[in-house]
Design a protein around this motif. Structure first.
Motif, mmCIF file in Angstrom:
data_model
loop_
_atom_site.group_PDB
_atom_site.id
_atom_site.type_symbol
_atom_site.label_atom_id
_atom_site.label_comp_id
_atom_site.label_asym_id
_atom_site.label_seq_id
_atom_site.Cartn_x
_atom_site.Cartn_y
_atom_site.Cartn_z
ATOM 1 N N ASP A 33 0.973 -1.025 0.096
ATOM 2 C CA ASP A 33 0.140 -0.133 -0.033
ATOM 3 C C ASP A 33 1.071 1.162 -0.040
ATOM 4 O O ASP A 33 1.509 1.648 1.094
ATOM 5 N N MET A 34 1.130 1.904 -1.146
ATOM 6 C CA MET A 34 1.840 2.984 -1.351
ATOM 7 C C MET A 34 1.270 4.098 -2.040
ATOM 8 O O MET A 34 0.391 4.208 -2.879
ATOM 9 N N SER A 35 1.850 5.408 -1.590
ATOM 10 C CA SER A 35 1.285 6.447 -2.059
ATOM 11 C C SER A 35 2.575 7.456 -2.679
ATOM 12 O O SER A 35 3.460 7.271 -2.106
ATOM 13 N N TRP A 36 2.097 8.579 -3.321
ATOM 14 C CA TRP A 36 2.746 9.223 -3.792
ATOM 15 C C TRP A 36 2.230 10.683 -3.669
ATOM 16 O O TRP A 36 1.078 11.115 -3.890
ATOM 17 N N PHE A 37 2.868 11.714 -2.949
ATOM 18 C CA PHE A 37 2.700 13.235 -2.565
ATOM 19 C C PHE A 37 3.696 13.873 -3.315
ATOM 20 O O PHE A 37 4.673 13.664 -3.705
ATOM 21 N N ARG A 38 3.297 15.130 -3.364
ATOM 22 C CA ARG A 38 4.206 16.472 -3.773
ATOM 23 C C ARG A 38 3.985 17.628 -2.854
ATOM 24 O O ARG A 38 3.068 17.823 -2.319
ATOM 25 N N GLN A 39 4.934 18.433 -2.837
ATOM 26 C CA GLN A 39 4.816 19.587 -2.062
ATOM 27 C C GLN A 39 5.758 20.644 -2.643
ATOM 28 O O GLN A 39 7.024 20.637 -3.179
ATOM 29 N N THR A 90 6.041 21.574 -10.932
ATOM 30 C CA THR A 90 7.332 21.681 -10.017
ATOM 31 C C THR A 90 7.014 21.674 -8.580
ATOM 32 O O THR A 90 6.359 22.229 -8.092
ATOM 33 N N ALA A 91 7.903 20.804 -7.904
ATOM 34 C CA ALA A 91 7.514 20.367 -6.688
ATOM 35 C C ALA A 91 8.719 19.347 -6.355
ATOM 36 O O ALA A 91 9.377 18.562 -6.907
ATOM 37 N N MET A 92 8.773 19.059 -4.918
ATOM 38 C CA MET A 92 9.545 17.821 -4.204
ATOM 39 C C MET A 92 8.281 16.689 -4.247
ATOM 40 O O MET A 92 7.211 17.099 -3.880
ATOM 41 N N TYR A 93 8.817 15.621 -5.076
ATOM 42 C CA TYR A 93 7.868 14.485 -4.925
ATOM 43 C C TYR A 93 8.391 13.339 -3.980
ATOM 44 O O TYR A 93 9.629 13.113 -3.809
ATOM 45 N N TYR A 94 7.330 13.062 -2.996
ATOM 46 C CA TYR A 94 7.494 12.043 -1.968
ATOM 47 C C TYR A 94 6.849 10.730 -2.170
ATOM 48 O O TYR A 94 5.634 10.776 -2.430
ATOM 49 N N CYS A 95 7.526 9.439 -1.826
ATOM 50 C CA CYS A 95 6.515 8.447 -1.885
ATOM 51 C C CYS A 95 6.486 7.841 -0.328
ATOM 52 O O CYS A 95 7.342 8.490 0.535
ATOM 53 N N LYS A 96 5.490 7.125 0.008
ATOM 54 C CA LYS A 96 5.022 6.903 1.334
ATOM 55 C C LYS A 96 4.635 5.511 1.456
ATOM 56 O O LYS A 96 3.796 5.036 0.489
ATOM 57 N N THR A 97 5.271 4.653 2.199
ATOM 58 C CA THR A 97 4.280 3.331 2.450
ATOM 59 C C THR A 97 3.587 3.697 3.811
ATOM 60 O O THR A 97 3.642 4.396 4.473
ATOM 61 N N ASN A 98 2.158 2.947 3.510
ATOM 62 C CA ASN A 98 1.084 3.137 4.322
ATOM 63 C C ASN A 98 0.954 2.033 5.291
ATOM 64 O O ASN A 98 0.033 1.800 6.191
ATOM 65 N N ARG A 99 1.918 0.884 5.277
ATOM 66 C CA ARG A 99 2.065 -0.166 5.734
ATOM 67 C C ARG A 99 2.885 -0.359 6.916
ATOM 68 O O ARG A 99 2.964 -1.290 7.700
ATOM 69 N N CYS A 100 4.015 0.125 6.680
ATOM 70 C CA CYS A 100 5.158 0.023 7.700
ATOM 71 C C CYS A 100 5.521 1.350 8.053
ATOM 72 O O CYS A 100 5.455 2.345 7.490
ATOM 73 N N GLY A 101 6.151 1.318 9.193
ATOM 74 C CA GLY A 101 6.816 2.624 9.800
ATOM 75 C C GLY A 101 6.275 2.826 11.235
ATOM 76 O O GLY A 101 6.447 2.253 12.201
ATOM 77 N N SER A 102 5.801 4.211 11.316
ATOM 78 C CA SER A 102 5.418 4.625 12.602
ATOM 79 C C SER A 102 4.299 5.404 12.556
ATOM 80 O O SER A 102 3.779 6.198 11.519
ATOM 81 N N LEU A 104 2.523 9.056 12.399
ATOM 82 C CA LEU A 104 3.318 10.107 11.920
ATOM 83 C C LEU A 104 2.453 11.373 12.417
ATOM 84 O O LEU A 104 2.908 12.341 11.983
ATOM 85 N N GLY A 105 1.259 11.133 13.216
ATOM 86 C CA GLY A 105 0.662 12.368 13.463
ATOM 87 C C GLY A 105 -0.578 12.425 12.731
ATOM 88 O O GLY A 105 -0.904 11.802 11.581
ATOM 89 N N SER A 106 -1.689 13.161 13.471
ATOM 90 C CA SER A 106 -2.950 13.280 12.829
ATOM 91 C C SER A 106 -3.819 12.001 12.138
ATOM 92 O O SER A 106 -4.472 11.871 11.339
ATOM 93 N N GLY A 107 -3.359 10.889 13.170
ATOM 94 C CA GLY A 107 -3.890 9.497 12.924
ATOM 95 C C GLY A 107 -3.313 8.960 11.572
ATOM 96 O O GLY A 107 -3.644 7.663 11.235
ATOM 97 N N ASP A 108 -2.043 9.611 11.105
ATOM 98 C CA ASP A 108 -1.743 8.675 9.825
ATOM 99 C C ASP A 108 -0.352 7.674 10.154
ATOM 100 O O ASP A 108 0.026 8.199 11.574
ATOM 101 N N PHE A 109 -0.286 6.995 9.509
ATOM 102 C CA PHE A 109 0.950 6.011 9.696
ATOM 103 C C PHE A 109 1.536 5.505 8.487
ATOM 104 O O PHE A 109 0.930 5.474 7.353
ATOM 105 N N GLY A 110 2.992 5.286 8.785
ATOM 106 C CA GLY A 110 3.798 5.015 7.611
ATOM 107 C C GLY A 110 5.268 5.378 7.732
ATOM 108 O O GLY A 110 5.746 5.725 8.767
ATOM 109 N N LYS A 111 5.636 5.472 6.321
ATOM 110 C CA LYS A 111 7.090 6.295 6.466
ATOM 111 C C LYS A 111 7.315 6.972 5.075
ATOM 112 O O LYS A 111 6.925 6.332 4.003
ATOM 113 N N TRP A 112 7.947 8.018 5.205
ATOM 114 C CA TRP A 112 8.249 8.836 3.843
ATOM 115 C C TRP A 112 9.519 8.616 3.276
ATOM 116 O O TRP A 112 10.542 8.376 4.323
#
Length: 122
Positions: A33-39, A90-102, A104-112
């Motif tokens: 379960d993986m996601s991509w975000f950007r900022q 134009t942005a910094m692009y990040y991937c995230k696992t939603n299954r592993c990690g810790s 993250l705050g606001s009820g979110d879990f995973g690792k960036w």
């Protein structure tokens, strides 16, 4: 411990394409379960796409049709194909696992991952 490393960013002209990669180390389970975000500078982190265990995908409406998420299970890598790029992408692009990690705050879990920069010039 799971680690995520993005690559494939760079500078392109408007209309160009890039393929971003997110290599996951650790348990294969982490790629299910993986996601991509950007900022972009001065903006909040923005959801792009998600790929789930069964291969189903979701996209932000504004990016549907231009961006495509995919996964190579054997290589524990998730990709994001970026087409028809615009200066607003134009942005910094990040991937995230939603299954592993810790937690993250606001009820979110995973690792960036650490991110990969995409710069689109007009």
């Amino acid at each position: 411990q799971v680690q995520l490393v993005e690559s494939g960013g760079g500078s392109v002209q408007a209309g160009g394409s890039l393929t971003l990669s997110c290599k996951v180390s650790g348990l294969a389970f982490c790629t299910k379960d993986m996601s991509w975000f950007r900022q972009a500078p001065g903006k909040e982190r923005e959801f792009i796409s998600r790929i789930e265990d069964d291969g189903s995908t979701t996209y932000a409406d504004s990016m549907k049709g231009r961006f495509t998420i995919s996964r190579d299970n054997a290589n524990m890598t998730v990709y994001l194909q970026l087409n028809s790029l615009k200066p607003d992408d134009t942005a910094m692009y990040y991937c995230k696992t939603n299954r592993c990690g810790s937690v993250l705050g606001s009820g979110d879990f995973g690792k960036w991952g650490q991110g990969t920069q995409v710069t689109v010039s007009s």
